[in-house]
Design a protein around this motif. Sequence first.
Motif, PDB file in Angstrom:
ATOM      1  N   ALA B   2      10.602  -1.637  -8.767  1.00 23.16           N
ATOM      2  CA  ALA B   2      10.921  -1.857 -10.190  1.00 23.16           C
ATOM      3  C   ALA B   2      11.551  -3.238 -10.390  1.00 23.16           C
ATOM      4  CB  ALA B   2      11.879  -0.778 -10.669  1.00 23.16           C
ATOM      5  N   GLU B  25      10.750   2.139 -16.581  1.00 26.10           N
ATOM      6  CA  GLU B  25      10.817   1.168 -15.484  1.00 26.10           C
ATOM      7  C   GLU B  25       9.556   0.319 -15.480  1.00 26.10           C
ATOM      8  OE1 GLU B  25      11.621   2.806 -11.641  1.00 26.10           O
ATOM      9  OE2 GLU B  25      13.410   3.875 -12.339  1.00 26.10           O
ATOM     10  N   ILE B  26       9.738  -0.971 -15.316  1.00 23.93           N
ATOM     11  CA  ILE B  26       8.583  -1.874 -15.263  1.00 23.93           C
ATOM     12  C   ILE B  26       8.475  -2.423 -13.835  1.00 23.93           C
ATOM     13  CG2 ILE B  26       7.645  -4.064 -16.127  1.00 23.93           C
ATOM     14  CD1 ILE B  26       9.083  -3.381 -18.810  1.00 23.93           C
ATOM     15  N   GLU B  27       7.296  -2.256 -13.271  1.00 26.59           N
ATOM     16  CA  GLU B  27       7.068  -2.712 -11.878  1.00 26.59           C
ATOM     17  C   GLU B  27       6.589  -4.154 -11.884  1.00 26.59           C
ATOM     18  OE1 GLU B  27       7.196  -0.486  -9.122  1.00 26.59           O
ATOM     19  OE2 GLU B  27       7.987   1.029 -10.502  1.00 26.59           O
ATOM     20  N   ASP B  30       3.126  -5.585 -13.528  1.00 28.71           N
ATOM     21  CA  ASP B  30       2.666  -4.767 -14.664  1.00 28.71           C
ATOM     22  C   ASP B  30       2.300  -5.653 -15.844  1.00 28.71           C
ATOM     23  OD1 ASP B  30       2.833  -2.275 -13.585  1.00 28.71           O
ATOM     24  OD2 ASP B  30       4.763  -1.733 -14.477  1.00 28.71           O
ATOM     25  N   TYR B  31       1.413  -5.127 -16.664  1.00 27.30           N
ATOM     26  CA  TYR B  31       1.093  -5.753 -17.948  1.00 27.30           C
ATOM     27  C   TYR B  31       1.409  -4.691 -18.990  1.00 27.30           C
ATOM     28  CZ  TYR B  31      -1.690  -8.612 -21.264  1.00 27.30           C
ATOM     29  OH  TYR B  31      -2.113  -9.387 -22.302  1.00 27.30           O
ATOM     30  N   VAL B  32       2.578  -4.843 -19.632  1.00 28.83           N
ATOM     31  CA  VAL B  32       3.061  -3.817 -20.561  1.00 28.83           C
ATOM     32  C   VAL B  32       2.854  -4.296 -22.000  1.00 28.83           C
ATOM     33  CG1 VAL B  32       5.052  -2.416 -21.263  1.00 28.83           C
ATOM     34  CG2 VAL B  32       4.855  -3.211 -18.889  1.00 28.83           C
ATOM     35  N   THR B 186       4.563 -10.603 -14.240  1.00 28.45           N
ATOM     36  CA  THR B 186       4.709  -9.400 -15.075  1.00 28.45           C
ATOM     37  C   THR B 186       4.665  -9.827 -16.539  1.00 28.45           C
ATOM     38  OG1 THR B 186       6.148  -8.498 -13.370  1.00 28.45           O
ATOM     39  CG2 THR B 186       6.216  -7.417 -15.527  1.00 28.45           C
ATOM     40  N   ILE B 188       5.124  -8.676 -20.530  1.00 29.54           N
ATOM     41  CA  ILE B 188       5.634  -7.680 -21.478  1.00 29.54           C
ATOM     42  C   ILE B 188       5.390  -8.253 -22.865  1.00 29.54           C
ATOM     43  CG2 ILE B 188       7.689  -6.417 -22.262  1.00 29.54           C
ATOM     44  CD1 ILE B 188       8.696  -6.991 -19.263  1.00 29.54           C
ATOM     45  N   SER B 201      -3.757  -4.390 -20.850  1.00 27.49           N
ATOM     46  CA  SER B 201      -2.546  -3.906 -20.169  1.00 27.49           C
ATOM     47  C   SER B 201      -2.795  -2.654 -19.341  1.00 27.49           C
ATOM     48  CB  SER B 201      -1.442  -3.666 -21.192  1.00 27.49           C
ATOM     49  OG  SER B 201      -1.932  -2.954 -22.273  1.00 27.49           O
ATOM     50  N   MET B 203       0.146  -0.632 -18.774  1.00 30.28           N
ATOM     51  CA  MET B 203       1.200   0.265 -19.269  1.00 30.28           C
ATOM     52  C   MET B 203       1.405   0.034 -20.767  1.00 30.28           C
ATOM     53  SD  MET B 203       2.103   1.705 -16.430  1.00 30.28           S
ATOM     54  CE  MET B 203       3.630   2.549 -16.687  1.00 30.28           C
ATOM     55  N   PHE B 216       6.134   6.072 -23.092  1.00 26.04           N
ATOM     56  CA  PHE B 216       5.953   5.028 -22.080  1.00 26.04           C
ATOM     57  C   PHE B 216       5.109   5.622 -20.959  1.00 26.04           C
ATOM     58  CE2 PHE B 216       6.986   2.755 -18.159  1.00 26.04           C
ATOM     59  CZ  PHE B 216       6.707   1.450 -18.560  1.00 26.04           C
TER      60      PHE B 216
END
Lengths: 273, 251
Positions: B2, B25-27, B30-32, B186, B188, B201, B203, B216
Amino acid sequence: MFLIETLGQMFSYSFLVRGMIVGMIVAICASLLGVILVLKRYSMIGDGLSHISFGAMAIGLAFGFAPIKVAIPVTIIAAFILLKLSDNSHINGDAAIALGSSSFLAIGIIVNSLVTGTSIDLNSYMFGSILAISKEDMWICIILGVIIAVSFMWFYHQIFAITFDENFAAATGVKVQLYKTVLSVLTALTVVIGMRIMGTLLISSLIIFPALSSLMVFKKFKYVMAGSVVISFVSFFIGMVCSYIFSIPTGASIVVVNLIVFVMMAIVGQIKK
Amino acid sequence: MAQIICNNVTVAYEKEKVIDNVSFEIEQGDYVSIVGENGSGKSSIVKAILGLVSLKSGKVLFGEDCKRSHIGYISQQNPNYKSFPASVYEVVLSGCLSSKGIMPFYSKKLKDTAKEYMELLGVDEFANKNFKDLSGGQKQRVMLARALCATDKILFLDEPVTGLDPVAILEFYEIINNLNKTKGITIIMITHDTQNALNYSNMILHLYRDSSKYFFGTKEDYMKHEGYHLCSCGSEHNVKEKIHKMNKEGV
């Protein structure tokens, strides 16, 4: 020849030399701070602070304190509060400035009318007076000038980042609040010292005019800063000399020179486009 | 591992909660996409993570390899951008500020980094041009170059394609996707464009005006979620109208 003779006469008076030194330092400080205040849309803060400072000086005089020693802390606190209010979207910053400045001006005028027998003429604070500059003012001003000039050179890149995009600067770890607090303190000090020459009603012009004139012609931040300093310095000098030659009030003379320079810069800016 | 952990985060303006007890939690890598109606707290959650607004309760934690100074951020269009006197190079270089330290100047290495990102994003030819004179798409590429100077780890983007033409939007999404895939940055991103959010994305964070409600999870889970069906009705302006129509038709 006439100019050299006039300058020779001017510099033979010690109060004029003090006025020139203080005025030029204030002009430089105000022009540097002015660029930030104008770009961040805080232009009216200088005007508001000068009125608040006037009220504080009047109260200081009424209670027998040195006016500048009362005005400096009051104006610093006011600057801090006004900058906070301007950032708070729930409260209209302009309205808060108008409220604070008119209230303090009114209190100052009332206190001044009630108290008699003071040796200092409060009118000199309202309209400015070259005679009001003491040796103590001159040394405070020299120290202030050095602090502002060194701060601007050392923290130029932080100042640029905060002025351009405060959120980005804060997100990447720049201590935005600290810099804004320092900005409040320096603005307050510049206004308090500057209003001895320029007067309560005209000191804000020393902050706004050079920055606006410079923004008319220059397109890069560092050039705008440098341009603002040069314009302010030259306008102050010409204004002082004109004031001496034509026997006109110093503050008003400097503002009119700044106005003429602004119009000239606006024309040059239009031609450059 | 994370990279960002939001633990029961609550954000309130005065007494009104805009984010209530949100955890996720964002790893790394990730593409959130953060989606939701206007006023659902999308910008507030990002500002809370960035430390731009104070939390009423909860915690935001960063992974071991990540500091706040490693964050790149593109905020919503700032009114300052329209009139500010700055060259493109000055703007991009300001992204290196957190690496500069206390010295009053940028090192040659940092100046080279700024030039490198300007080249990568194709804005090096405008280096001496005024930032305010650029088109919307060019400005966003400059802002992205500045953000990359600040980070090679996490990039926050707050509605970055607002006001751009369709070609510039597509181009911008491709650049972001490329940075995510090739450099492992990452992402966001706050967006109203649900379709492209789903395209790029992995997530989704969906926030609602009812601040206690949120989703989420992975893109696949999101497509089974009610929030997706709400957004896939078309543009959000038409959502209420379409729901009303669907109810009327018994759908």
